[in-house]
Design a protein around this motif. Structure first.
Motif, PDB file in Angstrom:
ATOM      1  N   PRO A 165      36.197 -16.456   1.554  1.00 47.21           N
ATOM      2  CA  PRO A 165      36.280 -15.557   0.662  1.00 47.21           C
ATOM      3  C   PRO A 165      36.392 -13.973   1.299  1.00 47.21           C
ATOM      4  O   PRO A 165      36.969 -13.220   0.675  1.00 47.21           O
ATOM      5  CB  PRO A 165      35.009 -15.463  -0.092  1.00 47.21           C
ATOM      6  N   TRP A 166      35.446 -13.857   2.328  1.00 49.26           N
ATOM      7  CA  TRP A 166      35.712 -12.679   3.092  1.00 49.26           C
ATOM      8  C   TRP A 166      37.077 -12.498   3.543  1.00 49.26           C
ATOM      9  O   TRP A 166      37.670 -11.352   3.468  1.00 49.26           O
ATOM     10  CB  TRP A 166      34.620 -12.709   4.234  1.00 49.26           C
ATOM     11  N   SER A 167      37.537 -13.407   4.025  1.00 47.46           N
ATOM     12  CA  SER A 167      38.711 -13.331   5.023  1.00 47.46           C
ATOM     13  C   SER A 167      39.837 -13.336   3.677  1.00 47.46           C
ATOM     14  O   SER A 167      40.683 -12.229   4.040  1.00 47.46           O
ATOM     15  CB  SER A 167      39.238 -14.637   5.642  1.00 47.46           C
ATOM     16  N   ASN A 168      39.775 -13.941   2.685  1.00 46.56           N
ATOM     17  CA  ASN A 168      41.096 -13.741   1.734  1.00 46.56           C
ATOM     18  C   ASN A 168      40.929 -12.310   1.155  1.00 46.56           C
ATOM     19  O   ASN A 168      42.053 -11.523   0.981  1.00 46.56           O
ATOM     20  CB  ASN A 168      40.674 -14.780   0.515  1.00 46.56           C
ATOM     21  N   ALA A 169      39.919 -11.681   1.063  1.00 50.32           N
ATOM     22  CA  ALA A 169      39.768 -10.268   0.448  1.00 50.32           C
ATOM     23  C   ALA A 169      40.368  -9.403   1.459  1.00 50.32           C
ATOM     24  O   ALA A 169      40.875  -8.371   1.166  1.00 50.32           O
ATOM     25  CB  ALA A 169      38.452  -9.987  -0.067  1.00 50.32           C
ATOM     26  N   ILE A 170      40.168  -9.541   2.653  1.00 51.69           N
ATOM     27  CA  ILE A 170      40.645  -8.662   3.769  1.00 51.69           C
ATOM     28  C   ILE A 170      41.992  -8.628   3.930  1.00 51.69           C
ATOM     29  O   ILE A 170      42.791  -7.391   3.998  1.00 51.69           O
ATOM     30  CB  ILE A 170      39.814  -8.923   5.255  1.00 51.69           C
ATOM     31  N   VAL A 171      42.509  -9.915   3.914  1.00 51.12           N
ATOM     32  CA  VAL A 171      43.978  -9.771   4.274  1.00 51.12           C
ATOM     33  C   VAL A 171      44.745  -9.566   3.232  1.00 51.12           C
ATOM     34  O   VAL A 171      46.099  -9.041   3.501  1.00 51.12           O
ATOM     35  CB  VAL A 171      44.571 -11.276   4.748  1.00 51.12           C
ATOM     36  N   LYS A 172      44.263  -9.338   1.883  1.00 51.69           N
ATOM     37  CA  LYS A 172      45.256  -8.805   1.084  1.00 51.69           C
ATOM     38  C   LYS A 172      45.491  -7.308   1.337  1.00 51.69           C
ATOM     39  O   LYS A 172      46.358  -6.952   0.521  1.00 51.69           O
ATOM     40  CB  LYS A 172      44.548  -9.157  -0.499  1.00 51.69           C
ATOM     41  N   MET A 173      44.843  -6.815   2.061  1.00 52.58           N
ATOM     42  CA  MET A 173      45.017  -5.252   2.325  1.00 52.58           C
ATOM     43  C   MET A 173      46.327  -5.410   3.217  1.00 52.58           C
ATOM     44  O   MET A 173      46.836  -4.111   3.523  1.00 52.58           O
ATOM     45  CB  MET A 173      44.110  -4.791   3.362  1.00 52.58           C
ATOM     46  N   TYR A 174      47.083  -6.213   3.816  1.00 53.06           N
ATOM     47  CA  TYR A 174      48.273  -6.291   4.506  1.00 53.06           C
ATOM     48  C   TYR A 174      49.376  -6.278   3.649  1.00 53.06           C
ATOM     49  O   TYR A 174      50.565  -6.411   4.199  1.00 53.06           O
ATOM     50  CB  TYR A 174      48.206  -7.460   5.454  1.00 53.06           C
ATOM     51  N   GLU A 175      49.345  -6.364   2.256  1.00 53.96           N
ATOM     52  CA  GLU A 175      50.243  -6.812   1.402  1.00 53.96           C
ATOM     53  C   GLU A 175      50.666  -5.475   0.993  1.00 53.96           C
ATOM     54  O   GLU A 175      50.194  -4.300   0.809  1.00 53.96           O
ATOM     55  CB  GLU A 175      49.954  -7.601   0.281  1.00 53.96           C
ATOM     56  N   TYR A 176      51.977  -5.366   0.337  1.00 52.74           N
ATOM     57  CA  TYR A 176      52.632  -4.137  -0.240  1.00 52.74           C
ATOM     58  C   TYR A 176      52.258  -4.288  -1.809  1.00 52.74           C
ATOM     59  O   TYR A 176      51.793  -5.274  -2.551  1.00 52.74           O
ATOM     60  CB  TYR A 176      54.099  -4.210  -0.092  1.00 52.74           C
ATOM     61  N   GLY A 177      52.147  -2.999  -2.544  1.00 47.99           N
ATOM     62  CA  GLY A 177      51.486  -2.986  -3.865  1.00 47.99           C
ATOM     63  C   GLY A 177      50.329  -3.296  -4.169  1.00 47.99           C
ATOM     64  O   GLY A 177      50.046  -4.019  -5.142  1.00 47.99           O
ATOM     65  N   ARG A 178      49.397  -3.059  -3.399  1.00 51.50           N
ATOM     66  CA  ARG A 178      47.905  -3.257  -3.597  1.00 51.50           C
ATOM     67  C   ARG A 178      47.405  -2.206  -4.836  1.00 51.50           C
ATOM     68  O   ARG A 178      47.760  -1.185  -4.906  1.00 51.50           O
ATOM     69  CB  ARG A 178      47.289  -2.690  -2.282  1.00 51.50           C
ATOM     70  N   THR A 179      46.356  -2.742  -5.456  1.00 48.40           N
ATOM     71  CA  THR A 179      45.528  -1.957  -6.329  1.00 48.40           C
ATOM     72  C   THR A 179      44.257  -1.511  -5.688  1.00 48.40           C
ATOM     73  O   THR A 179      43.881  -1.938  -4.614  1.00 48.40           O
ATOM     74  CB  THR A 179      45.353  -2.969  -7.488  1.00 48.40           C
ATOM     75  N   THR A 180      43.571  -0.484  -6.405  1.00 49.81           N
ATOM     76  CA  THR A 180      42.436  -0.012  -5.961  1.00 49.81           C
ATOM     77  C   THR A 180      41.326  -0.899  -5.978  1.00 49.81           C
ATOM     78  O   THR A 180      40.404  -0.898  -5.160  1.00 49.81           O
ATOM     79  CB  THR A 180      42.195   1.202  -6.957  1.00 49.81           C
ATOM     80  N   GLU A 181      41.554  -1.910  -6.894  1.00 47.46           N
ATOM     81  CA  GLU A 181      40.632  -3.040  -7.137  1.00 47.46           C
ATOM     82  C   GLU A 181      40.750  -4.059  -5.727  1.00 47.46           C
ATOM     83  O   GLU A 181      39.642  -4.407  -5.090  1.00 47.46           O
ATOM     84  CB  GLU A 181      40.904  -4.144  -8.190  1.00 47.46           C
ATOM     85  N   ILE A 182      41.830  -4.356  -5.295  1.00 51.54           N
ATOM     86  CA  ILE A 182      42.003  -5.121  -3.944  1.00 51.54           C
ATOM     87  C   ILE A 182      41.501  -4.294  -2.859  1.00 51.54           C
ATOM     88  O   ILE A 182      41.003  -4.744  -2.055  1.00 51.54           O
ATOM     89  CB  ILE A 182      43.570  -5.394  -3.937  1.00 51.54           C
ATOM     90  N   GLU A 183      41.843  -3.058  -2.760  1.00 54.05           N
ATOM     91  CA  GLU A 183      41.208  -2.409  -1.609  1.00 54.05           C
ATOM     92  C   GLU A 183      39.679  -2.106  -1.563  1.00 54.05           C
ATOM     93  O   GLU A 183      39.095  -2.459  -0.449  1.00 54.05           O
ATOM     94  CB  GLU A 183      41.637  -0.700  -1.725  1.00 54.05           C
ATOM     95  N   ALA A 184      39.184  -1.943  -2.821  1.00 49.05           N
ATOM     96  CA  ALA A 184      37.491  -2.192  -2.717  1.00 49.05           C
ATOM     97  C   ALA A 184      37.048  -3.301  -2.361  1.00 49.05           C
ATOM     98  O   ALA A 184      35.907  -3.538  -1.875  1.00 49.05           O
ATOM     99  CB  ALA A 184      37.285  -1.656  -4.408  1.00 49.05           C
ATOM    100  N   ASP A 185      37.815  -4.583  -2.964  1.00 46.68           N
ATOM    101  CA  ASP A 185      37.101  -5.729  -2.662  1.00 46.68           C
ATOM    102  C   ASP A 185      37.356  -5.931  -1.105  1.00 46.68           C
ATOM    103  O   ASP A 185      36.584  -6.686  -0.449  1.00 46.68           O
ATOM    104  CB  ASP A 185      37.854  -6.894  -3.063  1.00 46.68           C
ATOM    105  N   ALA A 186      38.463  -5.408  -0.495  1.00 41.06           N
ATOM    106  CA  ALA A 186      38.559  -5.831   1.125  1.00 41.06           C
ATOM    107  C   ALA A 186      37.561  -5.017   1.713  1.00 41.06           C
ATOM    108  O   ALA A 186      36.980  -5.449   2.762  1.00 41.06           O
ATOM    109  CB  ALA A 186      39.891  -5.137   1.363  1.00 41.06           C
ATOM    110  N   GLU A 187      37.208  -3.746   1.332  1.00 42.23           N
ATOM    111  CA  GLU A 187      36.236  -3.078   2.079  1.00 42.23           C
ATOM    112  C   GLU A 187      34.817  -3.639   2.003  1.00 42.23           C
ATOM    113  O   GLU A 187      33.915  -3.695   2.866  1.00 42.23           O
ATOM    114  CB  GLU A 187      36.154  -1.417   1.587  1.00 42.23           C
ATOM    115  N   ARG A 188      34.331  -4.031   0.701  1.00 45.17           N
ATOM    116  CA  ARG A 188      33.095  -4.909   0.563  1.00 45.17           C
ATOM    117  C   ARG A 188      33.146  -6.141   1.322  1.00 45.17           C
ATOM    118  O   ARG A 188      32.104  -6.357   1.978  1.00 45.17           O
ATOM    119  CB  ARG A 188      33.249  -5.077  -0.874  1.00 45.17           C
TER     120      ARG A 188
END
Length: 403
Positions: A165-188
């Protein structure tokens, strides 16, 4: 020269589902093209993508995500990552990591990996006896590489469910068209991951073991240099993230490709000696990582196009791996393909340091599926994850029967 406009959008669901026909059209038009949407050059040909990966004037230049107070932990784990560095800093860090890997960790784990793969397949067979189908992705492809990397580093079994789960959240930051929710999840996720590994590293300093984390904590080079605390934590996160994301997706994408080409699956069953070449072909045929960015540190010419200093250029690995100038019948899956210079593991100084371990895992998992089942069929269409850069499946439902 005149560069043809990019004929597709990297966030288009149709492209994400199957980018290869669009790659072929674009590659035929021009091997290097400017993508106005993302503000970077894209390379479609094998020679051009390979040049991007190998040219030292095209570097991995990390810039902190802003606002920095929102991405403190995410920036920390990238600022200190070997993947985001260039020589001489990269050389120093890779030397230290390679010294720790040189303790024979991969070979030490080989029998354990095979036993784990066998047991996971046996569990799928047991479950399939009472069910219409089973999900190979969650039941094996995700479990095995996470368990292997965790075992390699010495992560306690009770903590291993935290990792993916940690990894999945972090690697979504490498995608295009991210949402602020995805970014917050990645930082957490990054913050929790960093805190966990700091604690685990502190334990290894007082209670060393025979795992890779202990060796990363204690490794020194000939000059007495060692990893800093942040470099140590970042290296572990990189190994955990990159070390299992690619393997999970090669397993999923590769097995799906075999199930969609039953003649190749039958060929592999009939001749298990083809397994090593088959693994390389599965990595080529449907690449788990589709795009890798570099930044020009000076003006660089690639295939007649000038990439200006400061501009980004990306190697489209999946497109390069289907280039007809390099691969005979590139859209054909051939598990016996001997001449296969795919670049799914990268190239140059950033060639994947975990490639030997990934090959051990993939040969073990596919070998177990082939040797311990007599029937292996796709139960229904396998849905894809909606991301372009890291290409994978959401699930892989199969019907299987044990031998």
């Amino acid at each position: 020269m005149t560069v043809a406009p990019v004929p597709f959008d990297l966030t288009d669901p149709a492209l994400v589902a199957d980018p290869y026909p669009a790659f072929a059209v674009a590659r035929a038009a021009a091997p290097v093209q400017w993508d106005e949407r993302q503000g970077l050059w894209l390379t479609f040909g094998h020679a051009e993508a390979n040049a991007v990966l190998r040219d030292r004037r095209l570097g991995r230049i990390w810039s902190d995500r802003t606002p920095t107070e929102r991405f403190e932990s995410f920036n920390l784990i990238h600022r200190n990552a070997i993947l985001e560095m260039e020589p001489p800093t990269h050389t120093r860090l890779r030397r230290l990591i390679s010294a720790a890997f040189a303790r024979g960790h991969v070979e030490r784990l080989r029998p354990w990996v095979q036993e784990l793969a066998d047991s996971l397949v046996d569990s799928l067979v047991e479950r399939s006896a009472g069910e219409t189908d089973v999900d190979v992705l969650s039941g094996m492809a995700e479990e095995l590489p996470v368990a292997v990397i965790a075992e390699l580093l010495g992560v306690p079994a009770a903590d291993r469910p935290l990792l993916r789960p940690w990894s999945n959240a972090i690697v979504k930051m490498y995608e295009y068209g991210r949402t602020t929710e995805i970014e917050a999840d990645a930082e957490r996720a990054a913050a929790e991951f960093v805190a966990y590994l700091r604690e685990l590293a502190a334990e290894r300093r007082t209670t060393p073991g025979e795992d890779l984390l202990t060796h990363l904590v204690t490794v020194r080079d000939a000059e007495g240099d060692r990893l800093t605390e942040d470099e140590l934590v970042t290296t572990c996160i990189l190994l955990l993230n990159a070390g299992h994301e690619a393997t999970v997706n090669v397993s999923g994408n590769g097995l799906l490709a075999l199930l969609e080409h039953p003649d190749q699956l039958a060929r592999l069953r009939a001749d298990p000696g083809l397994l090593p070449t088959a693994i390389e072909e599965l990595m080529r045929y449907d690449s788990p990582l589709q795009l890798f960015e570099r930044t020009a540190t000076e003006d660089v010419e690639i295939s007649g196009v000038t990439v200006a200093r400061g501009q980004k250029i990306a190697a489209l690995l999946g497109s390069a791996n289907r280039d007809p100038a390099v691969f005979v019948d590139p859209d054909t899956l051939d598990v016996g393909r001997a001449d296969n210079p795919h670049i799914s593991f990268g190239a140059g100084v950033h060639f994947c340091i975990g490639a030997p371990l990934a090959r051990v895992e993939l040969q073990a998992s596919f070998g177990a599926l082939l040797s311990r089942t007599s029937r292996l069929e796709l139960a229904r269409p396998a849905p894809r994850r909606p991301e372009f850069v890291i290409r994978g499946l959401q699930e892989l439902p199969v019907v299987l029967t044990g031998r």
